[in-house]
Design an enzyme around this catalytic site. Structure first.
Site, PDB file in Angstrom:
ATOM      1  CE  LYS A 165      30.538   2.124  95.785  1.00 17.94           C
ATOM      2  NZ  LYS A 165      29.690   1.991  95.549  1.00 17.94           N
ATOM      3  NE  ARG A 173      36.961  11.783  76.766  1.00 18.18           N
ATOM      4  CZ  ARG A 173      36.240  11.727  77.766  1.00 18.18           C
ATOM      5  NH1 ARG A 173      34.491  12.159  77.475  1.00 18.18           N
ATOM      6  NH2 ARG A 173      35.863  10.888  78.405  1.00 18.18           N
ATOM      7  N   GLY A 225      38.933   8.128  84.668  1.00 15.59           N
ATOM      8  CA  GLY A 225      38.255   9.105  84.653  1.00 15.59           C
ATOM      9  C   GLY A 225      38.849  10.315  85.909  1.00 15.59           C
ATOM     10  N   GLY A 236      36.134   4.206  81.264  1.00 21.89           N
ATOM     11  CA  GLY A 236      35.665   2.955  81.158  1.00 21.89           C
ATOM     12  C   GLY A 236      36.517   2.077  79.695  1.00 21.89           C
TER      13      GLY A 236
HETATM   14  P1  AMP Z   1      36.575   5.979  90.996  1.00 20.50           P
HETATM   15  O1  AMP Z   1      35.607   6.258  90.164  1.00 20.50           O
HETATM   16  O2  AMP Z   1      35.625   4.038  91.697  1.00 20.50           O
HETATM   17  O3  AMP Z   1      38.315   5.957  90.159  1.00 20.50           O
HETATM   18  O4  AMP Z   1      35.959   6.618  91.865  1.00 20.50           O
HETATM   19  C1  AMP Z   1      36.761   7.902  92.312  1.00 20.50           C
HETATM   20  C2  AMP Z   1      35.852   8.719  93.854  1.00 20.50           C
HETATM   21  O5  AMP Z   1      36.377   7.378  94.708  1.00 20.50           O
HETATM   22  C3  AMP Z   1      36.011  10.044  93.626  1.00 20.50           C
HETATM   23  O6  AMP Z   1      35.613  10.946  93.593  1.00 20.50           O
HETATM   24  C4  AMP Z   1      36.798  10.093  95.381  1.00 20.50           C
HETATM   25  O7  AMP Z   1      35.995  10.979  95.789  1.00 20.50           O
HETATM   26  C5  AMP Z   1      36.391   9.105  95.603  1.00 20.50           C
HETATM   27  N1  AMP Z   1      37.342   8.408  96.728  1.00 20.50           N
HETATM   28  C6  AMP Z   1      38.675   8.320  96.856  1.00 20.50           C
HETATM   29  N2  AMP Z   1      38.926   8.076  98.019  1.00 20.50           N
HETATM   30  C7  AMP Z   1      37.991   8.177  98.759  1.00 20.50           C
HETATM   31  C8  AMP Z   1      38.079   7.649 100.633  1.00 20.50           C
HETATM   32  N3  AMP Z   1      38.868   7.314 101.026  1.00 20.50           N
HETATM   33  N4  AMP Z   1      36.318   7.287 100.504  1.00 20.50           N
HETATM   34  C9  AMP Z   1      35.149   8.253 100.115  1.00 20.50           C
HETATM   35  N5  AMP Z   1      35.074   8.169  98.307  1.00 20.50           N
HETATM   36  C10 AMP Z   1      37.220   8.138  98.404  1.00 20.50           C
END
Ligand code: AMP
Length: 398
Positions: A199, A36, A355, A378
């Site tokens: 998620k 950044r 991120g 975000g």
């Molecule tokens: P997000 O902030 O929603 O983009 O999520 C990122 C996070 O998702 C990272 O810290 C990853 O470790 C986690 N992640 C990715 N794939 C999986 C999975 N199959 N099971 C659990 N966590 C995951």
């Protein structure tokens, strides 16, 4: 609207809102990722090269509205100086008497950094009196903090009132806006979006929005298992959001109706525990044994995703394909990052935002091999979702 490239800053003090919310090593207080800071340098240099002076303001971390040494911007002065190649003076309260003396005395070519804006609660509350005080530090206002453009804070939004004729975006925000517009509004095809991460719930708005734009939608990461279950698969102990099974079904139906090719991983690296030391096995994403959880996409899935990516002209990537923080489950994300880099080298335009996918391209040293890496997590998501970001609207609207 004025733009930074055509504005002449000679003899002007530019008040620049930057996003220096960088991670620090808690023991040594050294900056661990200067992305950044580096991203703001071209804007600062433009003002200085024109013969102007610069007052930098930023937030860092989440202080509880009072000064806390671990969130002091003093900790990052040397890092800014290193990347700017120029000395930076400091004012230890952004609206203190000394701060105003220092900004008033600035000479052409000088840079002053103000202390963390969030040491005052009026920053986040969008206090007009606070914004008016900040405005006294400059003759012209530049917003180059894309990471906070989705917040209606004093320094990002309210302050623009005091610069009705002299407010503009910095180069970084200009590039962020340009990149999203290029992906969402270009007539080039095919457009592929890769959405991963933990998620479905946090990505649902963007997925829905993207269905109107993309030719292909690749789903990876933890959210893929909610889709697999919605399709009738057995996903063992993988991350599942049962509340979103219906939503996943609707997305599958909508994708078909809109002629969007929806790809979920064919195979999965399943693990018997959430650990780098776990036992693993490769299985179909639709047939994961009980007691096992999917933590990365398998080789066949990576191959299929790669083929889709290499056939694309525009690529948007948000979210990792697996738990890439652990070495055992990083391969899928790395393969996808390499495919995005290769497609870019073949002439595609690629935007990596959000991120964790940004952390992934940095981890695999591929940031220079994609077209644009967004600095706003975000903010990038909200902008892609089509929301009007207050920090951007405040500059665009008179
Ligand atoms: P997000 O902030 O929603 O983009 O999520 C990122 C996070 O998702 C990272 O810290 C990853 O470790 C986690 N992640 C990715 N794939 C999986 C999975 N199959 N099971 C659990 N966590 C995951």
């Amino acid at each position: 609207m004025k733009t930074i490239s055509t504005y002449n800053f000679r003899g002007k003090r530019a008040l620049i809102r930057v996003d220096f919310n960088v991670p620090l090593n808690k023991a040594t207080m050294e900056v661990t990722d200067a992305t950044r800071i580096k991203a703001a340098i071209p804007t600062i240099k433009k003002v200085l090269n024109d013969g102007g002076s610069v007052v930098l303001m930023s937030h860092m971390g989440r202080p509880k509205n009072v000064p806390e040494p671990i969130f002091s911007l003093k900790n990052i002065i040397s890092e800014i100086e290193k990347h700017l190649g120029h000395s930076v003076s400091f004012a230890s309260d952004c609206i203190g008497e000394r701060a105003f003396e220092k900004s008033a005395a600035l000479q052409a070519g000088e840079v002053l950094l103000l202390e963390n804006l969030r040491f005052h609660q009026r920053e986040k509350k969008g206090g007009e009196d606070f914004a008016e005080l900040l405005a006294k530090h400059g003759d012209v206002y530049i917003n180059d903090a894309f990471g906070t453009a989705h917040r209606a804070h004093a320094s990002t939004t309210v302050v623009t009132k005091f610069f009705p004729n002299d407010k503009m975006f910095g180069y970084l925000i200009e590039k962020e806006i340009e990149s999203v517009d290029k992906v969402l509004n270009s007539t080039q095809k095919p457009l592929t979006a890769i959405v991963g991460g933990a998620k479905v719930s946090s990505k649902i708005t963007i997925i829905t929005k993207l269905l109107d734009k993309v030719d292909s939608l690749i789903i990876g990461g933890g959210m893929a298992y909610t889709f697999a279950k919605a399709m009738g698969g057995k996903v063992g102990n993988s991350l599942i959001e049962n509340d979103f099974l219906e939503t996943a079904k609707e997305i599958i139906t909508e994708a078909k109706a809109k002629n969007v090719k929806l790809l979920i991983p064919i195979d999965t690296v399943a693990s018997d525990e959430f650990s780098d030391e776990a036992e693993t096995q490769i299985c179909s994403t639709h047939a994961i044994p009980d007691g096992w959880m999917g933590l990365d996409i398998g080789d066949n899935a990576a191959e299929a995703f790669k083929a889709e990516i290499l056939a694309s002209k525009l690529i948007l990537w948000n979210g990792p394909m697996g738990v890439f923080e652990m070495s055992k489950f990083q391969k899928g994300t790395k393969e996808i990052a390499l495919a995005v880099a290769e497609a870019t080298e073949n002439g595609a335009f690629s935007l990596v935002g959000g991120g964790d996918s940004v952390a992934a391209v940095n981890k695999f040293n591929l940031a220079n091999r994609v077209s644009h890496v967004s600095t706003g997590g975000g903010a990038m998501l909200e902008y892609l979702e089509g929301k009007q970001l207050p920090g951007i609207a405040a500059i665009l609207n008179d």
